[in-house]
Design a protein around this motif. Structure first.
Motif, PDB file in Angstrom:
ATOM      1  N   TYR A   7       0.829  -1.209   0.000  1.00  0.00           N
ATOM      2  CA  TYR A   7       0.000   0.000   0.000  1.00  0.00           C
ATOM      3  C   TYR A   7       0.862   1.257   0.000  1.00  0.00           C
ATOM      4  N   LEU A   8       1.938   1.228   0.764  1.00  0.00           N
ATOM      5  CA  LEU A   8       2.794   2.408   0.863  1.00  0.00           C
ATOM      6  C   LEU A   8       4.010   2.310  -0.044  1.00  0.00           C
ATOM      7  N   THR A   9       4.391   1.092  -0.374  1.00  0.00           N
ATOM      8  CA  THR A   9       5.672   0.915  -1.064  1.00  0.00           C
ATOM      9  C   THR A   9       5.512   0.614  -2.557  1.00  0.00           C
ATOM     10  N   LYS A  10       4.294   0.690  -3.044  1.00  0.00           N
ATOM     11  CA  LYS A  10       4.021   0.319  -4.432  1.00  0.00           C
ATOM     12  C   LYS A  10       4.917   1.046  -5.435  1.00  0.00           C
ATOM     13  N   ARG A  11       5.103   2.345  -5.210  1.00  0.00           N
ATOM     14  CA  ARG A  11       5.851   3.137  -6.193  1.00  0.00           C
ATOM     15  C   ARG A  11       7.306   3.367  -5.779  1.00  0.00           C
ATOM     16  N   TYR A  12       7.792   2.595  -4.815  1.00  0.00           N
ATOM     17  CA  TYR A  12       9.161   2.792  -4.331  1.00  0.00           C
ATOM     18  C   TYR A  12      10.204   2.598  -5.433  1.00  0.00           C
ATOM     19  N   THR A  13       9.949   1.660  -6.338  1.00  0.00           N
ATOM     20  CA  THR A  13      10.971   1.370  -7.338  1.00  0.00           C
ATOM     21  C   THR A  13      10.703   2.069  -8.667  1.00  0.00           C
ATOM     22  N   GLU A  14       9.585   2.758  -8.754  1.00  0.00           N
ATOM     23  CA  GLU A  14       9.219   3.418 -10.008  1.00  0.00           C
ATOM     24  C   GLU A  14       9.992   4.729 -10.151  1.00  0.00           C
ATOM     25  N   LYS A  15      10.424   5.029 -11.383  1.00  0.00           N
ATOM     26  CA  LYS A  15      11.118   6.294 -11.607  1.00  0.00           C
ATOM     27  C   LYS A  15      10.109   7.444 -11.430  1.00  0.00           C
ATOM     28  N   ASP A  16      10.494   8.432 -10.668  1.00  0.00           N
ATOM     29  CA  ASP A  16       9.610   9.558 -10.352  1.00  0.00           C
ATOM     30  C   ASP A  16       8.289   9.100  -9.722  1.00  0.00           C
ATOM     31  N   GLY A  17       8.310   7.936  -9.080  1.00  0.00           N
ATOM     32  CA  GLY A  17       7.098   7.415  -8.457  1.00  0.00           C
ATOM     33  C   GLY A  17       6.620   8.252  -7.295  1.00  0.00           C
ATOM     34  N   TRP A  18       7.477   9.176  -6.828  1.00  0.00           N
ATOM     35  CA  TRP A  18       7.098   9.993  -5.675  1.00  0.00           C
ATOM     36  C   TRP A  18       6.216  11.170  -6.085  1.00  0.00           C
ATOM     37  N   LYS A  19       6.124  11.440  -7.392  1.00  0.00           N
ATOM     38  CA  LYS A  19       5.391  12.630  -7.827  1.00  0.00           C
ATOM     39  C   LYS A  19       3.886  12.414  -7.777  1.00  0.00           C
ATOM     40  N   ILE A  20       3.158  13.496  -7.967  1.00  0.00           N
ATOM     41  CA  ILE A  20       1.710  13.431  -7.776  1.00  0.00           C
ATOM     42  C   ILE A  20       1.016  12.613  -8.867  1.00  0.00           C
ATOM     43  N   GLY A  21       1.590  12.612 -10.075  1.00  0.00           N
ATOM     44  CA  GLY A  21       0.977  11.851 -11.162  1.00  0.00           C
ATOM     45  C   GLY A  21       0.787  10.378 -10.810  1.00  0.00           C
ATOM     46  N   PRO A  22       1.890   9.668 -10.555  1.00  0.00           N
ATOM     47  CA  PRO A  22       1.768   8.252 -10.182  1.00  0.00           C
ATOM     48  C   PRO A  22       0.912   8.048  -8.935  1.00  0.00           C
ATOM     49  N   TYR A  23       0.981   9.001  -7.995  1.00  0.00           N
ATOM     50  CA  TYR A  23       0.216   8.838  -6.758  1.00  0.00           C
ATOM     51  C   TYR A  23      -1.282   8.885  -7.045  1.00  0.00           C
ATOM     52  N   GLU A  24      -1.669   9.820  -7.907  1.00  0.00           N
ATOM     53  CA  GLU A  24      -3.098   9.941  -8.216  1.00  0.00           C
ATOM     54  C   GLU A  24      -3.576   8.804  -9.112  1.00  0.00           C
ATOM     55  N   ARG A  25      -2.673   8.338  -9.966  1.00  0.00           N
ATOM     56  CA  ARG A  25      -3.012   7.199 -10.821  1.00  0.00           C
ATOM     57  C   ARG A  25      -3.424   6.010  -9.954  1.00  0.00           C
ATOM     58  N   ASP A  26      -2.747   5.849  -8.810  1.00  0.00           N
ATOM     59  CA  ASP A  26      -3.063   4.734  -7.917  1.00  0.00           C
ATOM     60  C   ASP A  26      -4.151   5.094  -6.904  1.00  0.00           C
ATOM     61  N   GLY A  27      -4.910   6.122  -7.209  1.00  0.00           N
ATOM     62  CA  GLY A  27      -6.039   6.445  -6.335  1.00  0.00           C
ATOM     63  C   GLY A  27      -5.732   7.449  -5.248  1.00  0.00           C
ATOM     64  N   GLY A  28      -4.618   8.157  -5.351  1.00  0.00           N
ATOM     65  CA  GLY A  28      -4.220   9.107  -4.320  1.00  0.00           C
ATOM     66  C   GLY A  28      -5.144  10.302  -4.224  1.00  0.00           C
ATOM     67  N   TYR A  29      -5.235  10.861  -3.059  1.00  0.00           N
ATOM     68  CA  TYR A  29      -6.008  12.062  -2.708  1.00  0.00           C
ATOM     69  C   TYR A  29      -7.517  11.860  -2.768  1.00  0.00           C
ATOM     70  N   LYS A  30      -7.971  10.667  -3.190  1.00  0.00           N
ATOM     71  CA  LYS A  30      -9.425  10.435  -3.174  1.00  0.00           C
ATOM     72  C   LYS A  30      -9.928  10.398  -1.742  1.00  0.00           C
ATOM     73  N   GLN A  31      -9.118   9.826  -0.846  1.00  0.00           N
ATOM     74  CA  GLN A  31      -9.568   9.668   0.543  1.00  0.00           C
ATOM     75  C   GLN A  31      -9.580  10.994   1.277  1.00  0.00           C
ATOM     76  N   ALA A  32      -8.632  11.875   0.948  1.00  0.00           N
ATOM     77  CA  ALA A  32      -8.620  13.187   1.591  1.00  0.00           C
ATOM     78  C   ALA A  32      -9.880  13.947   1.191  1.00  0.00           C
ATOM     79  N   ARG A  33     -10.213  13.882  -0.097  1.00  0.00           N
ATOM     80  CA  ARG A  33     -11.416  14.533  -0.605  1.00  0.00           C
ATOM     81  C   ARG A  33     -12.651  13.991   0.132  1.00  0.00           C
TER      82      ARG A  33
END
Lengths: 480, 169
Positions: A7-33
């Motif tokens: 859940y937290l480490t999914k994008r650890y190995t992805e290049k630029d996985g820390w940016k908002i694009g990949p995070y939102e692709r995986d459903g990021g910020y939906k829960q905050a909303r």
């Protein structure tokens, strides 16, 4: 039980996985909303059901802590969320990976956390040495702001939230929550007396909640799955220790690192399945969760014949087979701490390891309470005498006496954090300590790093060349 | 005969560059009071000045409405504030247990030998200050050292040599 999750480490190995694009692709910020549109009580119920135990060491249930905040918030007493990312416990390196590789989970967690405790500002306290972590967190905050997820109207909703990064300046003690608050306020990082607890008077004298960074980063996942479902990922769900967390291992293992697993992993799985096994020899001991946790030895057997005892299911088994949970480890007489273990092989000298840690505590004691300031210094001094072969046998008892005098006599838990591992080492490595005294400092393997300094009595040529003379005689001087 | 008191030493005045002034103004917007900016402000000044001089302490105290005693108290508490001038580059070798188990002593020995100084000292040309650090949260990639803002992890002695060569060249 070994259950890897991501859940937290999914994008650890992805290049630029820390940016908002990949995070939102995986459903990021939906829960905050979603959270900002929820009723506060509903959010709190979910969080309590998630059984997220504080990941910073104390293991307090996060939902319960949020519930301590005075409600409803008063306009003249603004609430604050403070995130503890002053990662400095020897052996611990989990929060750093989160900040560097998944900072958006931290920011989203802060938004939900702010709503949960009625705060409009969150401060993430990062130690100053972690430059990349700070950079990534600021970048993540800027990205979230640009998307309209932070500020006066996050997601277009009427609940202003700001997240800031605050830096320390090199003090381990600032990982203690009240000392962290003093540091945030621009003071010397000396711990405060409790009560008042932060929920009554925390940052800037206002009601505050202090959560560990990993704790807050787990919040979006818990909300997405539903508190109960998240908690049930853990095999210790029935004793209210839920979800998944980051497990780390360092020291004498073949593949040190960080893994995200369901709570309930055992030390044996951590060391042998994830860590690849012990290098240099057999397992001598393991410090289970950061250096403040008393060391465990593999030959220790759980004794809990009472059926009501939390450890009863593992009665008669090795301590290495007990699931790593806050309550199970407390019952073992150690602590789960930060869940990042340090492994010692039998080629490492436990006396030198003991001295190494006491040097750390001596350097990091803030000096406010006499038992801790003087005690940690004396522990280090006596151990140096032991290592140098100058100590007498009775000084070993004095070590225990000093440690015992620190316990319970200090303002903050740093005292216990020094005394408990010290007493653990004295109890479990008494024979080795005595051998050091009897032989005038010539017992044991005399090394911590067999890669560079061969154990006593073995072939010197086996070690890597150019390591120089063994460093045992180096004066124990802290950095300027 | 009347005794004359020694003349108080007047600290050298310190001022931030306009760019850093703007940064300080931005920092001040983050907190409900000015005191909270104390540590970030000191970092900002140290980044410019290299160390926290008396002049820096007076500057921060005046700017944040604090006493110089308070600011000095903060400076002396935290290890990352340099109370004396230091070298151009800061080399920190982590010495705590996880790194020690992986050979931080060998790394430190190599640094001392290569630079010709002991821990806590600065090379004669003022280029490098060598210090030990307590756990830098890089235990899984030990041994490690920090050079200025960068982490160097999973070090071999050969890499230590290369890094130090780059710094002292």
């Amino acid at each position: 039980m070994l259950v890897r999750t991501n859940y937290l480490t999914k994008r650890y190995t992805e290049k630029d996985g820390w940016k908002i694009g990949p995070y939102e692709r995986d459903g990021g910020y939906k829960q905050a909303r979603r959270a900002l549109g929820m009723k506060r009580d509903d959010l709190l119920t979910e969080m309590k059901a998630a059984n997220i135990r504080g990941r910073g060491g104390a293991g307090f249930p996060m939902g319960v802590k949020w519930g301590f905040m005075p409600w409803p918030p008063k306009a003249e007493k603004p609430h604050y969320l403070v995130i503890n990312a002053d990662e400095g416990e020897p052996g611990t390196f989990k929060d750093r990976t989160l900040m560097e590789l998944n900072p958006h989970a931290c920011v989203e967690g802060c938004i939900i956390g702010c709503f949960g405790i009625g705060a409009h500002a969150a401060y993430i306290y990062v130690r100053d040495e972690l430059h990349l972590s700070k950079e990534r967190l600021w970048a993540a905050i800027a990205e979230a702001k640009a998307k309209g997820y932070l500020g006066n109207k996050p997601f277009g909703l009427d609940y202003p939230v700001e997240v800031y990064v605050h830096t320390g300046a090199g003090a381990y003690i600032c990982g203690e929550e009240t000392s962290l608050l003093n540091s945030l306020e621009g003071k010397r990082g000396e711990p405060r007396l409790k009560p008042p607890f932060p929920a009554q008077a925390g940052a800037f004298g206002m009601p505050s909640t202090v959560n560990n960074l990993e704790t807050i980063a787990a919040v979006p996942t818990a909300l997405e799955m539903g508190g109960d479902a998240f908690s049930k990922l853990s095999t210790l769900h029935n004793i209210k220790d839920g979800g998944t967390r980051l497990f780390g291992v360092s020291g004498h293992v073949k593949t040190p690192g960080i893994w995200e697993c369901a709570v309930g992993l055992t030390l044996r799985e951590l060391i042998y399945d994830l860590g690849g096994g012990v290098e240099h020899g057999e397992l001598l001991g393991v410090i289970p969760g950061g250096s403040s946790c008393p060391i465990l030895r593999p030959e220790e057997i759980v004794h809990a014949p009472d059926e009501k005892h939390v450890l009863h299911p593992w009665h008669g088994k090795s301590v290495l087979d007990v699931p790593m949970g806050v309550d199970t480890y407390r019952a073992l007489g150690t602590m789960l701490g930060t869940c990042c273990a340090i492994v010692l092989s039998d080629k490492a000298d436990p006396v030198l390891a003991f001295q190494n840690l006491m040097q750390f505590y001596r350097h990091e004691s803030c000096g406010q309470c006499t038992p801790c300031r003087e005690g940690s210094a004396w522990l280090n001094r006596i151990l140096t005498r032991v290592v140098d072969g100058k100590a007498e046998m009775e000084e070993l008892d004095r070590l225990h006496e000093i440690a015992n005098n620190i316990m319970g006599n200090t303002i903050c838990a740093f005292g216990e954090g020094t005394a408990m591992p010290a007493m653990g080492f004295i109890k479990k490595f008494r024979k080795e300590l005595e051998a050091y005294v009897l032989s005038g400092g010539k017992a044991g393997t005399g090394t911590l790093a067999p890669d560079y300094f061969p154990p006593r009595g073995t072939d010197a040529g086996a070690a890597k060349k150019g390591a120089g003379a063994p460093p045992a005689k180096r004066a124990a001087k802290p950095a300027a | 005969m009347e005794k004359t008191l020694p003349v108080a030493h007047e600290p050298e005045a310190f001022a931030l560059t306009p760019e850093r002034e703007r940064e300080l103004a931005d920092i001040l917007t983050r907190y409900p009071n000015k005191q909270a900016a104390c540590i970030p402000a000191l970092h900002l000044c140290q980044a410019q000045n290299g160390w926290v001089s008396e002049g820096v302490i007076v500057f921060v105290a005046e700017r944040l409405g604090l006493s110089t005693a308070h600011v000095k108290g903060v400076v002396t508490f935290y290890t990352l504030f340099n109370q004396h001038p230091v070298g151009k580059h800061q080399v920190w070798v982590c010495r705590t247990l996880s790194c020690a188990l992986k050979g931080s002593d060998a790394v430190l020995n190599r640094c001392e030998k290569k630079l010709g100084i002991h821990v806590g000292e600065t090379t004669k040309d003022g280029k490098v200050t060598l210090r030990t650090a307590e756990c830098l949260a890089s235990c899984g990639t030990a041994p490690m050292m920090q050079v200025d803002k960068d982490y160097y992890e999973n070090l071999t002695l050969q890499q230590v040599d290369e890094i130090l060569d780059r710094l002292t060249r």
